[in-house]
Scaffold this active site. Structure first.
Site, short mmCIF file in Angstrom:
data_model
loop_
_atom_site.label_atom_id
_atom_site.label_comp_id
_atom_site.label_asym_id
_atom_site.label_seq_id
_atom_site.Cartn_x
_atom_site.Cartn_y
_atom_site.Cartn_z
N LYS B 97 8.31 10.79 109.20
CA LYS B 97 7.40 9.70 109.58
C LYS B 97 8.15 8.38 109.65
O LYS B 97 7.93 7.55 110.53
CB LYS B 97 6.30 9.54 108.52
CG LYS B 97 5.04 10.32 108.74
CD LYS B 97 3.91 9.83 107.85
CE LYS B 97 4.02 10.28 106.41
NZ LYS B 97 3.61 11.68 106.22
N ASP B 173 35.34 25.91 125.90
CA ASP B 173 34.48 25.83 127.06
C ASP B 173 34.02 24.39 127.28
O ASP B 173 34.00 23.58 126.35
CB ASP B 173 33.21 26.68 126.84
CG ASP B 173 33.34 28.09 127.38
OD1 ASP B 173 32.60 28.97 126.88
OD2 ASP B 173 34.15 28.32 128.30
N ASP B 174 33.61 24.09 128.48
CA ASP B 174 32.79 22.93 128.75
C ASP B 174 31.46 23.18 128.04
O ASP B 174 30.89 24.27 128.19
CB ASP B 174 32.57 22.84 130.28
CG ASP B 174 32.06 21.50 130.74
OD1 ASP B 174 32.09 21.24 131.96
OD2 ASP B 174 31.59 20.69 129.89
N GLU B 175 31.01 22.23 127.25
CA GLU B 175 29.80 22.51 126.45
C GLU B 175 28.53 22.61 127.29
O GLU B 175 27.49 23.00 126.78
CB GLU B 175 29.62 21.45 125.36
CG GLU B 175 29.00 20.12 125.80
CD GLU B 175 30.01 19.25 126.55
OE1 GLU B 175 31.21 19.61 126.60
OE2 GLU B 175 29.58 18.19 127.07
N HIS B 263 29.96 20.76 118.59
CA HIS B 263 30.02 19.76 119.65
C HIS B 263 28.93 18.72 119.44
O HIS B 263 27.81 19.07 119.08
CB HIS B 263 29.86 20.41 121.03
CG HIS B 263 30.29 19.50 122.14
ND1 HIS B 263 29.51 18.46 122.59
CD2 HIS B 263 31.44 19.45 122.85
CE1 HIS B 263 30.17 17.80 123.54
NE2 HIS B 263 31.34 18.39 123.72
N GLY B 358 41.50 16.83 127.18
CA GLY B 358 41.00 17.32 128.46
C GLY B 358 41.85 16.75 129.57
O GLY B 358 42.77 17.40 130.08
#
Lengths: 409, 409
Positions: B97, B173-175, B263, B358
């Protein structure tokens, strides 16, 4: 699998940037969040991956900002073929890495029918809930346990009984009720079910119990089935805390045969402000319904902190839109609700909603049972075109409520 | 169950309010989010529920704000007995809340050992990952698939092979890779596993594959077990998108016998800004580790959008704190990483982390294999106390990388 070339998820983002940067940014999103790169692909591959490439669908400047920047809405489309039938895929794709990209907020999401269909939606919906709870046309009335933690089963039963005597349709757990130290969810369902039957002999109404669904995910389905079997009226689910894919599994399961009541706990962490995160109507309306919420709680316009008019209207639209493939959900606005407000509630919400009250029931001068009765009387009054003042002449509880909290306006 | 009276979860919230309102607000949180009410309880009940009542632990004004308000940190404690062993309970209680209560942000969370122990933590941890991947003391090197969506299995295998030839320890992997249209996770794991064996005959190293774990929650455990059996190197899990309780089930399961790589996709929706939501170090460090992340990706200090120094330091502390009951996790800073940065990475992170690249691999002028080799050479250089320029004399890939991206500073 046939690839429907025209079918895409459209996501709209509100960003702040220099106007001349917007196109490049939009393209970066469209390509980067799908096939990764365009210019470096060999010719032979272009065609096969193009079916998966995102597209910039629109850029719309909303307003000027400081430092020569503007606030703009960027819409990007993502081919349906990039997704599986999970919220994890949906959210990771449209707002995964991107959510960490500075000042950016997901403000719109359009999901084509072919993908919507793969999500369960409500098992009962408005019509199913009405049939289940035996309430044909008026709004439902729901009371909230004032407190649960630390109370023993007899005390909890006493609270349930008092609320039931008020003639409410539903009583929901405190959503923070996780401890099983004194009473497990299963014990509570059985005890309240029995209590409801006894009370019904007085009131003529069964009051249904929305039990907080708790525990580890790998046991949640079994627990939900068991609670259904034992006679739970609904499952109260903290949908953001557990995750929408967990909720979807409950909605899909035929042995979970009670409605799901979605609680918005933790959602403020996602929708707060207007610079980051995800709009409240997407989280608490659109995704909640797709995941299977038959009834969806959200902050009302009458409390101290509201979602604002626009987000509330959008949220209601998401829950009620009949062009969706899914059954419609019952909105349950929460906060600041007292019997005198009922005519205003009808104006704002029509008939298909839940009058959801905590303080407005427990704070009644004559106790919780009277609080429930006051709401029931108010609803009957409006349903029959009678003023509350008129109805109060034959309802002591309603009279007392109007005296304490006033009529509307 | 013995109630340990002194054991509480301490949550710290940053709020903006009038200074004279802070005490009242703090008490409202402490009581309202536990037993609900204090003053209205009968005497007999006070003792039994007091064990469950929240307490105000501290109020600390941080700074002045506009309109006569201040920014302050409020710390509230919640008895451990109020929780079960789920993240749903933890988050719903401390920021359920409350998350919807206007400008409020969860900035600190202290969880006592007795409750920590009920969460799995990493199954492998740093030591287990090192053993698993055969990397005794240096940082690990991880490459990221440049793109996955729309590519057929032979093309994906080609990318994996190129990255493996670079001698990296892991390829993730590419997520956003959810589609199974051309290659399922199972097919990929088998194909890359076979490719890695073939490549190892050249490089002497096995490159491990961090496969994106996808699909509905009710099938996730089976899939994770299957992928483990087939030879996955790690499971890439979108921990926020799926929910930490889903992750915890994976970490607890003995048949999921590969490390979990967390990730941070979607987490920006929770940590963005400083007025709402939950601090990044709590989400991506503390909770990720408790849920079982053996390796945890987070935005590095070298990218365009960073978490900032304080959040990064706190995040690292959460992953590495040895006073925790759980094994430590490997940090994997992500964004803006190129071979010339490796000495800086050692300075900032020591030895126990993952060099996660990357663009720094795929953007290498001589291709991905050379990109990997450049990183491996840089790490070897630093490990032997050699300058990168010196090492570049015997590593063409490193020389080319230094020429393109430069050395550090």
């Amino acid at each position: 699998m046939t690839l429907l070339q025209n079918e895409s998820v459209h996501a709209t983002y509100r960003v702040r940037d220099k106007e001349q940067q917007l196109q490049k940014r939009a393209e970066g999103i469209a390509i980067g969040l799908t096939i990764g790169t365009w210019t470096e692909l060999p010719q032979a591959r272009l065609k096969q991956v193009s079916a998966h490439c995102g597209q910039v669908e629109g850029i719309h400047v909303v307003s000027e900002a400081e430092d020569g920047q503007v606030v703009a809405d960027i819409t990007v489309s993502y081919p349906v073929a990039n997704f599986d039938a999970t919220f994890a895929a949906l959210l990771t794709t449209v707002f995964g890495k991107l959510s960490m990209d500075g000042e950016i907020r997901l403000v719109g999401l359009k999901i084509p029918t072919s993908l919507q269909k793969r999500f369960p939606g409500p098992k009962f919906g408005v019509a199913g809930c009405r049939e289940r709870y035996g309430v044909q046309s008026r709004p439902l009335v729901m009371s909230i346990f004032k407190a649960c933690i630390g109370l023993r089963l007899p005390e909890l039963v006493g609270q349930f009984e008092a609320q039931s005597l008020g003639g409410v349709d539903l009583v929901k757990d405190d959503e923070i009720f996780f401890t099983e130290q004194y009473a497990t969810p299963e014990e509570r369902v059985v005890a309240y079910r029995d209590t409801a039957r006894a009370v019904a002999e007085q009131t003529g109404r069964i009051t249904h119990y929305a039990v907080n669904l708790t525990g580890p995910v790998h046991r949640l389905l079994d627990r939900a089935r068991r609670l259904s079997e034992l006679g739970a009226g609904a499952l109260l689910v903290n949908v953001v805390a557990y995750g929408f894919d967990v909720v979807a599994d409950l909605a899909r399961d035929p042995d979970v045969h009670v409605p799901i009541l979605a609680h918005p706990a933790v959602s403020g962490a996602m929708y707060g402000g207007d610079t980051y995160g995800i709009e409240a109507d997407i989280v608490l309306g659109q995704l909640a319904r797709m995941a299977g919420a038959d009834m969806a709680i959200f902050p009302s316009m009458y409390g101290s902190v509201t979602l604002g008019r626009r987000a509330t209207d959008n949220l209601l639209h998401h829950l009620r839109d009949e062009t969706s493939v899914h059954k419609t959900s019952l909105p349950a606005p929460s906060a600041g609700i007292y019997p005198g407000l009922v005519p205003q509630l009808y104006e704002d919400f029509g008939d298909d909603f839940i009058v959801n009250a905590g303080g407005g029931i427990h704070g009644h001068p004559q106790g919780a049972a009277a609080g429930g009765k006051a709401f029931v009387a108010a609803i009957e009054a409006v349903g029959h075109g009678m003023s509350l003042e008129q109805a109060a002449l034959s309802s002591e509880p309603l009279a007392a409520a109007l005296k304490k909290w006033g009529p509307t306006k």
